[in-house]
Design a protein around this motif. Structure first.
Motif, short mmCIF file in Angstrom:
data_model
loop_
_atom_site.label_atom_id
_atom_site.label_comp_id
_atom_site.label_asym_id
_atom_site.label_seq_id
_atom_site.Cartn_x
_atom_site.Cartn_y
_atom_site.Cartn_z
N SER A 1 0.86 -1.18 0.00
CA SER A 1 0.00 0.00 0.00
C SER A 1 0.90 1.23 0.00
CB SER A 1 -0.90 0.01 1.25
OG SER A 1 -1.69 1.18 1.28
N LYS A 2 0.79 2.03 -1.03
CA LYS A 2 1.61 3.24 -1.13
C LYS A 2 0.79 4.42 -0.66
CE LYS A 2 4.56 1.45 -4.62
NZ LYS A 2 5.49 1.70 -5.64
N GLY A 3 1.18 4.97 0.46
CA GLY A 3 0.46 6.11 1.02
C GLY A 3 -0.63 5.68 1.97
N PRO A 4 -0.99 6.58 2.89
CA PRO A 4 -1.93 6.22 3.95
C PRO A 4 -3.39 6.55 3.66
CG PRO A 4 -0.89 8.29 4.48
CD PRO A 4 -0.28 7.83 3.17
N ASN A 5 -3.71 7.13 2.49
CA ASN A 5 -5.10 7.56 2.35
C ASN A 5 -6.05 6.37 2.27
OD1 ASN A 5 -6.18 6.94 -0.27
ND2 ASN A 5 -5.09 8.64 -1.19
N VAL A 6 -7.28 6.61 2.64
CA VAL A 6 -8.29 5.56 2.82
C VAL A 6 -8.51 4.77 1.53
CG1 VAL A 6 -10.72 5.14 3.36
CG2 VAL A 6 -9.41 6.79 4.69
N GLN A 7 -8.55 5.43 0.40
CA GLN A 7 -8.81 4.74 -0.87
C GLN A 7 -7.67 3.77 -1.20
OE1 GLN A 7 -11.61 4.67 -2.26
NE2 GLN A 7 -11.07 3.48 -4.04
N LEU A 8 -6.43 4.16 -0.93
CA LEU A 8 -5.30 3.28 -1.20
C LEU A 8 -5.31 2.06 -0.27
CD1 LEU A 8 -2.52 5.94 -1.81
CD2 LEU A 8 -3.71 4.56 -3.52
N VAL A 9 -5.69 2.27 0.97
CA VAL A 9 -5.80 1.15 1.91
C VAL A 9 -6.90 0.20 1.44
CG1 VAL A 9 -6.38 0.49 4.28
CG2 VAL A 9 -4.89 2.46 3.86
#
Length: 175
Positions: free
Chosen positions: A137-145
């Protein structure tokens, strides 16, 4: 008489071709944060969101999600990473709650830029690790998770019953 035999044959074929109920317990994911600022509230919240998202994805594919209370999970856990590293202990926990499989998960964060959703899939019947599943998962934003969880669900399903269909890119299921 022939019609009854044909109807009976159709019902028996339908039951043979329908997938058996697969019961999977998904333990709460643990956070393994190796960054210079470990355990910040946003990471704890992200880690806590993974299990319910994954349970929703697998349930949408027809898996039965077995609930193991947090207290039972904590009681079986001999320390950070214990259940992740001990398939036999995870299997015993799953057996107590009637699961066929147990997924022991970890959010491994070696950097601020990316993290890995890791899962050990354990078959309860023979206490065996049958899958070491990893998604980035690259980055912590909700959509990426969410996309990483969908990828994880797809990989878990690939080891099990092959009935999950992830949404196409950019089309995550609404929550």
């Amino acid at each position: 008489m022939i019609i009854r035999v044909l109807i009976g044959l159709l019902f028996s074929l339908a039951s043979v071709n329908s997938p058996a109920e697969t019961r999977i317990a998904i333990l709460d994911f643990e956070l393994r944060d190796l960054t210079l600022a470990p355990g910040i509230p946003a990471e704890i919240q992200r880690t806590a969101s993974i299990r319910p998202l994954l349970a929703g994805e697998l349930a949408s594919a027809g898996y039965t999600i077995v609930d193991i209370p947090l207290a039972a999970q904590q009681s079986a856990d001999g320390g950070v990473g214990y259940l992740f590293d001990h398939a036999d202990a995870a299997a015993e926990l799953g057996r107590q709650f009637g699961a066929d499989y147990v997924l022991v998960g970890r959010l491994h964060k070696p950097s601020f830029l990316f993290a890995y959703l890791m899962g050990h899939l354990v078959r309860v019947e023979n206490r065996t690790l049958i899958g070491n599943i990893i998604t980035e998962s690259k980055g912590p934003n909700v959509q990426l998770v969410r996309k990483a969880v969908e990828s994880l669900a797809d990989k878990i399903d690939g080891v099990l019953d092959n009935r999950y269909s992830p949404p196409p890119p950019g089309k995550s299921k609404p929550r």
